[in-house]
Design a protein around this motif. Structure first.
Motif, mmCIF file in Angstrom:
data_model
loop_
_atom_site.group_PDB
_atom_site.id
_atom_site.type_symbol
_atom_site.label_atom_id
_atom_site.label_comp_id
_atom_site.label_asym_id
_atom_site.label_seq_id
_atom_site.Cartn_x
_atom_site.Cartn_y
_atom_site.Cartn_z
ATOM 1 N N ARG A 74 36.146 42.088 24.518
ATOM 2 C CA ARG A 74 36.849 42.803 23.442
ATOM 3 C C ARG A 74 36.479 44.295 23.459
ATOM 4 O O ARG A 74 37.350 45.165 23.292
ATOM 5 N N ALA A 75 35.210 44.587 23.655
ATOM 6 C CA ALA A 75 34.763 45.987 23.702
ATOM 7 C C ALA A 75 35.413 46.714 24.879
ATOM 8 O O ALA A 75 35.854 47.870 24.746
ATOM 9 N N GLU A 76 35.466 46.055 26.026
ATOM 10 C CA GLU A 76 36.109 46.676 27.197
ATOM 11 C C GLU A 76 37.593 46.894 26.965
ATOM 12 O O GLU A 76 38.167 47.876 27.428
ATOM 13 N N ALA A 77 38.235 45.957 26.256
ATOM 14 C CA ALA A 77 39.665 46.135 25.946
ATOM 15 C C ALA A 77 39.867 47.346 25.047
ATOM 16 O O ALA A 77 40.814 48.133 25.248
ATOM 17 N N ARG A 78 38.996 47.538 24.045
ATOM 18 C CA ARG A 78 39.099 48.716 23.175
ATOM 19 C C ARG A 78 38.866 50.010 23.972
ATOM 20 O O ARG A 78 39.570 51.006 23.801
ATOM 21 N N HIS A 79 37.896 49.975 24.869
ATOM 22 C CA HIS A 79 37.599 51.144 25.698
ATOM 23 C C HIS A 79 38.788 51.482 26.600
ATOM 24 O O HIS A 79 39.149 52.659 26.774
ATOM 25 N N ARG A 119 41.451 53.186 24.588
ATOM 26 C CA ARG A 119 41.108 54.589 24.327
ATOM 27 C C ARG A 119 41.374 55.445 25.559
ATOM 28 O O ARG A 119 41.928 56.556 25.465
ATOM 29 N N ILE A 120 41.007 54.944 26.720
ATOM 30 C CA ILE A 120 41.239 55.698 27.961
ATOM 31 C C ILE A 120 42.725 55.877 28.202
ATOM 32 O O ILE A 120 43.191 56.954 28.593
ATOM 33 N N ARG A 121 43.496 54.833 27.924
ATOM 34 C CA ARG A 121 44.942 54.927 28.108
ATOM 35 C C ARG A 121 45.524 55.981 27.176
ATOM 36 O O ARG A 121 46.360 56.798 27.564
ATOM 37 N N GLU A 122 45.071 56.004 25.916
ATOM 38 C CA GLU A 122 45.548 57.001 24.973
ATOM 39 C C GLU A 122 45.136 58.398 25.430
ATOM 40 O O GLU A 122 45.930 59.345 25.372
ATOM 41 N N GLN A 123 43.904 58.531 25.870
ATOM 42 C CA GLN A 123 43.433 59.835 26.330
ATOM 43 C C GLN A 123 44.201 60.281 27.563
ATOM 44 O O GLN A 123 44.504 61.468 27.722
#
Length: 167
Positions: free
Chosen positions: A128-133, A136-140
């Motif tokens: 789950r943490a990796e999915a959130r990360h 965030r990278i995709r948004e950035q």
């Protein structure tokens, strides 16, 4: 997998039934009608003649022979029962040892399952943490593209302004 049971064990039915038959036959005289009472004895009786000489089997009254036979039969039956109880005790001992081994294995499996459950939960939380990360990278990355586009357009605007003013 088709193992033959050890000789003399209760799983060896032939020896069990032969012992059982011997016990039943040794008690068969109990089911037959009792012998007639012996005639009353006179004189010394016991193990010697009135003269003091030892009695021969033919001289021993039938009641004494029956009692001796009964005692011998009882001793034989008790010895057979002792053997059977020894075998039964050994079987119970083996069964207890197997039960202890199974208990140890089941405790090990419970501990491993508990550890695996904790490991699965921590792995799921990590995913789950990796999915959130990754989100965030995709948004950035999309914001970064927008900054690049803005920088290019600004550069083009500056170029056009410089060209327009220089003519």
């Amino acid at each position: 997998k088709n193992k033959r049971p050890p000789k003399g064990s209760f799983r060896d039915h032939s020896s069990f039934f032969s012992i059982y038959a011997a016990i039943v036959s040794s008690f068969s005289h109990l089911w037959s009608p009792p012998p007639p009472p012996p005639p009353p004895r006179r004189g010394g009786g016991g193990g010697t003649t009135p003269e003091g000489a030892p009695r021969r089997t033919a001289d021993v009254p039938a009641a004494d022979r029956t009692e001796d036979a009964y005692l011998q039969t009882t001793q034989t039956v008790m010895a057979a029962q002792d053997d059977m109880l020894s075998e039964l005790g050994a079987g119970v001992g083996r069964l207890a040892e197997q039960a202890r081994m199974i208990e140890g294995e089941s405790n090990l499996h419970v501990r491993l399952l508990d550890e695996m459950e904790g490991g699965v939960e921590s792995a799921a939380e990590g995913l789950r943490a990796e999915a959130r990360h990754a989100a965030r990278i995709r948004e950035q990355a999309s914001v970064c593209k927008l900054y690049i586009v803005i920088a290019c357009l600004t550069g083009l605007l500056v170029f056009l302004l410089v060209m327009g003013f220089s003519h």
